[in-house]
Design a protein around this motif. Structure first.
Motif, PDB file in Angstrom:
ATOM      1  N   SER A  69       5.164  21.224 -27.391  1.00 51.16           N
ATOM      2  CA  SER A  69       5.750  22.544 -27.548  1.00 51.16           C
ATOM      3  C   SER A  69       6.111  22.867 -28.990  1.00 51.16           C
ATOM      4  N   ASP A  70       5.772  21.992 -29.927  1.00 49.17           N
ATOM      5  CA  ASP A  70       6.203  22.168 -31.308  1.00 49.17           C
ATOM      6  C   ASP A  70       5.187  22.950 -32.123  1.00 49.17           C
ATOM      7  N   GLY A  71       5.653  23.993 -32.788  1.00 52.50           N
ATOM      8  CA  GLY A  71       4.840  24.677 -33.767  1.00 52.50           C
ATOM      9  C   GLY A  71       3.665  25.428 -33.180  1.00 52.50           C
ATOM     10  N   ASP A  72       2.855  25.966 -34.084  1.00 54.86           N
ATOM     11  CA  ASP A  72       1.701  26.758 -33.687  1.00 54.86           C
ATOM     12  C   ASP A  72       0.393  26.059 -34.046  1.00 54.86           C
ATOM     13  N   ASP A  73       0.439  24.764 -34.292  1.00 56.02           N
ATOM     14  CA  ASP A  73      -0.751  24.043 -34.722  1.00 56.02           C
ATOM     15  C   ASP A  73      -1.785  23.949 -33.607  1.00 56.02           C
ATOM     16  N   VAL A  74      -3.022  23.842 -34.020  1.00 59.92           N
ATOM     17  CA  VAL A  74      -4.109  23.557 -33.085  1.00 59.92           C
ATOM     18  C   VAL A  74      -4.150  22.046 -32.891  1.00 59.92           C
ATOM     19  N   PHE A  75      -4.031  21.615 -31.632  1.00 56.64           N
ATOM     20  CA  PHE A  75      -4.012  20.185 -31.343  1.00 56.64           C
ATOM     21  C   PHE A  75      -5.359  19.734 -30.820  1.00 56.64           C
ATOM     22  N   ASP A  76      -5.638  18.469 -31.059  1.00 55.35           N
ATOM     23  CA  ASP A  76      -6.878  17.864 -30.611  1.00 55.35           C
ATOM     24  C   ASP A  76      -6.540  16.639 -29.778  1.00 55.35           C
ATOM     25  N   HIS A  77      -7.414  16.329 -28.827  1.00 51.25           N
ATOM     26  CA  HIS A  77      -7.249  15.154 -27.972  1.00 51.25           C
ATOM     27  C   HIS A  77      -8.435  14.226 -28.192  1.00 51.25           C
ATOM     28  N   HIS A  78      -8.153  12.947 -28.155  1.00 54.92           N
ATOM     29  CA  HIS A  78      -9.220  11.964 -28.319  1.00 54.92           C
ATOM     30  C   HIS A  78      -8.809  10.681 -27.615  1.00 54.92           C
ATOM     31  N   ALA A  79      -9.733  10.075 -26.901  1.00 50.65           N
ATOM     32  CA  ALA A  79      -9.475   8.795 -26.226  1.00 50.65           C
ATOM     33  C   ALA A  79     -10.211   7.697 -26.986  1.00 50.65           C
ATOM     34  N   PHE A  80      -9.471   6.848 -27.650  1.00 51.95           N
ATOM     35  CA  PHE A  80     -10.049   5.727 -28.382  1.00 51.95           C
ATOM     36  C   PHE A  80     -10.296   4.572 -27.409  1.00 51.95           C
ATOM     37  N   PHE A  81     -11.429   3.926 -27.569  1.00 53.94           N
ATOM     38  CA  PHE A  81     -11.819   2.830 -26.684  1.00 53.94           C
ATOM     39  C   PHE A  81     -11.802   1.515 -27.456  1.00 53.94           C
ATOM     40  N   PHE A  82     -11.172   0.510 -26.855  1.00 53.87           N
ATOM     41  CA  PHE A  82     -11.111  -0.827 -27.452  1.00 53.87           C
ATOM     42  C   PHE A  82     -11.652  -1.832 -26.438  1.00 53.87           C
ATOM     43  N   GLY A  83     -12.891  -2.246 -26.656  1.00 53.43           N
ATOM     44  CA  GLY A  83     -13.513  -3.258 -25.826  1.00 53.43           C
ATOM     45  C   GLY A  83     -13.272  -4.644 -26.403  1.00 53.43           C
ATOM     46  N   PRO A  84     -13.907  -5.669 -25.833  1.00 55.60           N
ATOM     47  CA  PRO A  84     -13.693  -7.041 -26.320  1.00 55.60           C
ATOM     48  C   PRO A  84     -13.947  -7.216 -27.809  1.00 55.60           C
ATOM     49  N   ALA A  85     -14.993  -6.586 -28.336  1.00 57.15           N
ATOM     50  CA  ALA A  85     -15.301  -6.779 -29.751  1.00 57.15           C
ATOM     51  C   ALA A  85     -14.296  -6.062 -30.642  1.00 57.15           C
ATOM     52  N   GLU A  86     -13.841  -4.864 -30.217  1.00 61.84           N
ATOM     53  CA  GLU A  86     -12.824  -4.171 -31.005  1.00 61.84           C
ATOM     54  C   GLU A  86     -11.512  -4.954 -31.003  1.00 61.84           C
ATOM     55  N   ILE A  87     -11.144  -5.495 -29.830  1.00 58.74           N
ATOM     56  CA  ILE A  87      -9.936  -6.314 -29.749  1.00 58.74           C
ATOM     57  C   ILE A  87     -10.078  -7.531 -30.658  1.00 58.74           C
ATOM     58  N   ALA A  88     -11.261  -8.142 -30.661  1.00 56.74           N
ATOM     59  CA  ALA A  88     -11.492  -9.311 -31.508  1.00 56.74           C
ATOM     60  C   ALA A  88     -11.367  -8.956 -32.981  1.00 56.74           C
ATOM     61  N   ALA A  89     -11.858  -7.772 -33.358  1.00 58.99           N
ATOM     62  CA  ALA A  89     -11.758  -7.338 -34.753  1.00 58.99           C
ATOM     63  C   ALA A  89     -10.303  -7.196 -35.172  1.00 58.99           C
ATOM     64  N   ILE A  90      -9.473  -6.678 -34.276  1.00 56.23           N
ATOM     65  CA  ILE A  90      -8.047  -6.536 -34.587  1.00 56.23           C
ATOM     66  C   ILE A  90      -7.367  -7.901 -34.588  1.00 56.23           C
ATOM     67  N   ARG A  91      -7.671  -8.724 -33.599  1.00 60.78           N
ATOM     68  CA  ARG A  91      -7.038 -10.046 -33.495  1.00 60.78           C
ATOM     69  C   ARG A  91      -7.322 -10.885 -34.733  1.00 60.78           C
ATOM     70  N   SER A  92      -8.486 -10.706 -35.329  1.00 60.28           N
ATOM     71  CA  SER A  92      -8.840 -11.505 -36.504  1.00 60.28           C
ATOM     72  C   SER A  92      -7.926 -11.222 -37.678  1.00 60.28           C
ATOM     73  N   GLN A  93      -7.241 -10.078 -37.659  1.00 61.08           N
ATOM     74  CA  GLN A  93      -6.341  -9.708 -38.753  1.00 61.08           C
ATOM     75  C   GLN A  93      -4.893 -10.109 -38.475  1.00 61.08           C
ATOM     76  N   ALA A  94      -4.623 -10.699 -37.301  1.00 62.89           N
ATOM     77  CA  ALA A  94      -3.267 -11.105 -36.945  1.00 62.89           C
ATOM     78  C   ALA A  94      -2.912 -12.403 -37.652  1.00 62.89           C
ATOM     79  N   PRO A  95      -1.610 -12.637 -37.914  1.00 70.30           N
ATOM     80  CA  PRO A  95      -1.208 -13.917 -38.509  1.00 70.30           C
ATOM     81  C   PRO A  95      -1.472 -15.056 -37.534  1.00 70.30           C
ATOM     82  N   PRO A  96      -1.708 -16.264 -38.024  1.00 70.33           N
ATOM     83  CA  PRO A  96      -2.045 -17.391 -37.133  1.00 70.33           C
ATOM     84  C   PRO A  96      -1.057 -17.584 -35.989  1.00 70.33           C
ATOM     85  N   ALA A  97       0.238 -17.372 -36.244  1.00 71.44           N
ATOM     86  CA  ALA A  97       1.242 -17.614 -35.203  1.00 71.44           C
ATOM     87  C   ALA A  97       1.125 -16.627 -34.052  1.00 71.44           C
TER      88      ALA A  97
END
Length: 479
Positions: free
Chosen positions: A239-267
């Motif tokens: 309900s805020d403002g008069d901006d035009v809003f956009d919707h997008h559904a980002f998908f994270f499959g096994p390889a995307e999760i792996a790409a993120i996990r690779s950047q996590a600290p070892p612990a």
């Protein structure tokens, strides 16, 4: 880039008259107090959901609207507070349910569309959500003396149908909603002895003592001042403002999760859940896309389920359908969050969840809300996320089989991590986001850049760990 395209199909919907469906048999007339977790101003709105079903040869000749209407009447015998109305006690504004048995709103409708026209990759906002739900969507609502539940069953020309609902969040949380829907489907399918899990009220479990006891700090409720004079876009609510809003559904499959996990600290690399990884990743990318001032504090709020051991002093009984959660809150200056590597955001998230998981934390939230007379919940520069991948939404079966899609109908204040598949059919997590259009384009670029920046060797190593915890495989989507 890994994504699920939005479905923009529009179609006419013809609604019938609104009906009130009451319990099939007499139920107790009484007043029931809400807990101090239920009775928060931030929960005074109607949470929506939509379930899309294909036709079933075994149900030929059966009208899903009539089946569900009958089942609803039976389910309300057991969940009879849902057929009542909220009253507000003065001067405290404390909510109570007057169990009047008046009923819930039910609407039959017909749509000139086939399930095949909608495809298999639905995500919120679902097509024509405003026509598949009884009431306009809003992040706030007057809930006093109104029905607590609205249901619409929309028949499709192919024999399939859409089950849409809106339920006041003060009466039930996500787990409670799924419990009610499960009971409803059991009656629809004729399950003997339904409901399998009996509903439990017991709201005193999260009702503050007097004087209220606050045993933990609750920074999640500390205000974050709006800064409209800064010239930056902080408006991210519907309900805020008069901006035009956009919707997008980002998908994270096994390889995307792996790409993120690779950047996590070892612990945290093996300990962090998919929800933690994606939540911290999107918090950081989203903050950069919204271009906050470097010194602005930005927050991540996470729903933490009190039904899990050690988060409540007393065990939450099976069948409890009230709100049983707390918010875990992480905070950082926007400039530092975006400048420092991903591991910094993940560590902040892990520390926030650890704080909110301490024994008695949720009872302390109840005491805090009672002592402060339901303080406002800060929304400025806050990213609110919830994990519904294990909520059982895709098991909501009225007898027509599993839904093609089952989950939130729209995107309001929170982003829900949902089960989903990409266009290639790979399983993973869907993260629907709603932002001003200019910020959404920057977010897409940020996600693409951060995923592509992961080291290939680390991704391959982490992918082995990720795939062992996934039902199915996948390859990194084209970036």
């Amino acid at each position: 880039m890994a994504c699920v395209p939005s479905v923009t199909t529009t179609f006419p919907v013809r609604r019938g008259e609104r009906q009130l469906v009451s319990p099939a048999r007499p139920t107790p007339y009484e007043f029931k107090m809400l807990s101090d977790i239920d009775d928060q101003d931030v929960l005074r709105f109607y949470r929506s959901g939509a379930f899309f079903y294909r036709s079933s040869a075994s149900k030929a000749g059966l009208d899903p609207a009539k089946v569900i209407r009958s089942a609803l009447s039976e389910a309300l015998v057991h969940f009879y507070p849902l057929a009542g109305r909220f009253r507000e006690l003065r001067p405290t504004r404390k909510l109570v349910v007057e169990c009047t048995g008046e009923g819930v709103v039910f609407v039959e409708a017909d749509a000139d569309v086939r399930m095949d026209d909608l495809g298999d990759s639905l995500a919120p906002p679902v097509p024509c959500s405003d026509k598949l739900l009884c009431e306009p969507e809003s992040p706030t609502a007057d809930v006093i003396d109104r029905p607590l539940l609205y249901v619409q069953v929309t028949r499709l020309t192919c024999g399939g149908f859409v089950f849409g609902f809106q339920i006041c969040h003060c009466i039930a949380d996500g787990t409670g909603i799924v419990q009610f829907l499960t009971t409803l489907t059991e009656f629809a399918r004729g399950v003997p002895g339904a409901p399998t899990v009996r509903p439990v009220w017991e709201r005193e479990l999260f009702t503050a003592s007097w004087p209220p006891e606050v045993s933990h700090d609750h920074l999640e409720y500390a205000p974050l001042p709006e800064r409209p004079a800064a010239g930056k876009d902080h408006r991210v609510n519907p309900s805020d403002g008069d901006d035009v809003f956009d919707h997008h559904a980002f998908f994270f499959g096994p390889a995307e999760i792996a790409a993120i996990r690779s950047q996590a600290p070892p612990a945290l690399r093996s300990a962090a859940s998919r929800f933690d990884l994606v939540g911290a990743f999107m918090w950081r990318c989203r903050a950069a896309a919204l271009q906050f001032d470097p010194d602005d504090s930005v927050r991540l709020h996470i729903f933490v389920n009190a039904r899990v051991r050690n988060r409540s002093r007393r065990p939450v009984p099976a069948g409890y359908y009230g709100n049983a959660f707390a918010f875990a809150s992480a905070s950082a200056p926007a400039g530092e969050l975006c400048r420092r590597p991903f591991r910094y955001a993940l560590q902040l998230l892990a520390e926030a969840k650890a704080r909110a998981s301490r024994e008695g934390y949720v009872q302390s939230v109840a005491g805090f809300n009672a002592a402060r007379r339901r303080p406002p919940f800060p929304k400025a520069r806050t990213y609110l996320i919830s994990d519904v991948t294990n909520a059982g939404l895709l098991a909501v079966d009225f007898g027509w089989g599993r839904p093609v899609y089952g989950g939130p109908a729209t995107i309001m204040l929170a982003s829900f991590h949902q089960e989903g598949r990409n266009e290639a059919g790979e399983p993973g997590i869907l993260v629907p986001i709603r932002l001003p259009a200019s910020a959404m384009e920057r977010l897409k670029q940020n996600v693409r850049k951060e995923l592509a920046g992961a080291h290939v060797d680390d991704v391959e190593t982490a992918a082995d760990e990720t795939n062992s915890n996934m039902h199915g495989g996948g390859v990194l989507a084209k970036l």
